[in-house]
Scaffold this motif. Structure first.
Motif, PDB file in Angstrom:
ATOM      1  N   LYS A  77       0.839  -1.197   0.000  1.00 43.71           N
ATOM      2  CA  LYS A  77       0.000   0.000   0.000  1.00 43.71           C
ATOM      3  C   LYS A  77       0.881   1.256   0.000  1.00 43.71           C
ATOM      4  CE  LYS A  77      -4.015   1.967   2.365  1.00 43.71           C
ATOM      5  NZ  LYS A  77      -5.017   1.808   3.434  1.00 43.71           N
ATOM      6  N   GLU A  78       1.954   1.230   0.782  1.00 38.77           N
ATOM      7  CA  GLU A  78       2.872   2.377   0.845  1.00 38.77           C
ATOM      8  C   GLU A  78       3.514   2.636  -0.516  1.00 38.77           C
ATOM      9  OE1 GLU A  78       2.978  -0.245   3.060  1.00 38.77           O
ATOM     10  OE2 GLU A  78       1.936   0.838   4.671  1.00 38.77           O
ATOM     11  N   GLN A  79       3.907   1.573  -1.207  1.00 41.35           N
ATOM     12  CA  GLN A  79       4.509   1.733  -2.538  1.00 41.35           C
ATOM     13  C   GLN A  79       3.489   2.288  -3.527  1.00 41.35           C
ATOM     14  OE1 GLN A  79       5.781  -2.355  -2.889  1.00 41.35           O
ATOM     15  NE2 GLN A  79       7.952  -1.797  -2.648  1.00 41.35           N
ATOM     16  N   ASP A  80       2.253   1.812  -3.433  1.00 36.42           N
ATOM     17  CA  ASP A  80       1.209   2.306  -4.334  1.00 36.42           C
ATOM     18  C   ASP A  80       0.941   3.788  -4.111  1.00 36.42           C
ATOM     19  OD1 ASP A  80       0.934  -0.147  -5.562  1.00 36.42           O
ATOM     20  OD2 ASP A  80      -0.862  -0.730  -4.424  1.00 36.42           O
ATOM     21  N   PHE A  81       1.008   4.245  -2.852  1.00 38.22           N
ATOM     22  CA  PHE A  81       0.785   5.663  -2.566  1.00 38.22           C
ATOM     23  C   PHE A  81       1.873   6.530  -3.198  1.00 38.22           C
ATOM     24  CE2 PHE A  81      -2.617   4.536   0.153  1.00 38.22           C
ATOM     25  CZ  PHE A  81      -3.330   5.691   0.405  1.00 38.22           C
ATOM     26  N   LYS A  82       3.055   5.991  -3.337  1.00 34.31           N
ATOM     27  CA  LYS A  82       4.136   6.731  -3.996  1.00 34.31           C
ATOM     28  C   LYS A  82       4.059   6.592  -5.516  1.00 34.31           C
ATOM     29  CE  LYS A  82       7.263   6.324  -0.100  1.00 34.31           C
ATOM     30  NZ  LYS A  82       8.405   5.633   0.467  1.00 34.31           N
TER      31      LYS A  82
END
Length: 135
Positions: free
Chosen positions: A28-33
């Motif tokens: 999820k953190e990677q997708d937000f970036k």
């Protein structure tokens, strides 16, 4: 395929592409970036559902697009292109879910029908036992 949506409204923010084969899944953190539409969102205000590979193929084949997520069931709600003589409809549950519900209802009705037939046979037998012999 992941569907990121607003936790207050259920409106879709981003749908990640469906992938197949050996794929390293993003967090999820990677997708937000990675996705600009998520970049300016507060992560706690965004929900995510992950769909199995090939899920809702019938809906997509019919031109359906995921518009929202039902906040109670966490099921995707689809917008379908209107037919030439129809007005646009509000987002609806997927054809896949509708088919599953109808199949379950069909099974329930089949079982109820069997129960009713057995009860009628028992009544018939009881009536035959009460009737005097004709010979």
């Amino acid at each position: 395929m992941k569907v990121y949506y607003d936790l207050q409204t259920g409106n879709v923010i981003v749908i990640t592409p469906e992938s197949a084969g050996v794929v390293v899944e993003t967090t999820k953190e990677q997708d937000f970036k990675l996705y600009k539409a998520l970049d300016d969102k507060v992560p706690d205000s965004v929900g995510m559902i992950q769909l199995q590979h090939g899920a809702h193929m019938l809906d997509r084949a019919e031109g359906g697009m995921i518009a929202r997520v039902d906040l109670e069931t966490l099921e995707p709600l689809f917008d379908y292109p209107p037919k030439p003589d129809e007005e646009p409809q509000p987002p609806a549950i997927s054809f896949t879910s509708q088919i599953a519900e109808l199949a379950a209802e069909n099974q329930r009705l089949r079982e109820e029908n069997n129960t009713n037939q057995l009860a009628l046979m028992e009544l018939h037998m009881m009536l035959l036992n009460l009737m005097p012999d004709a010979g």
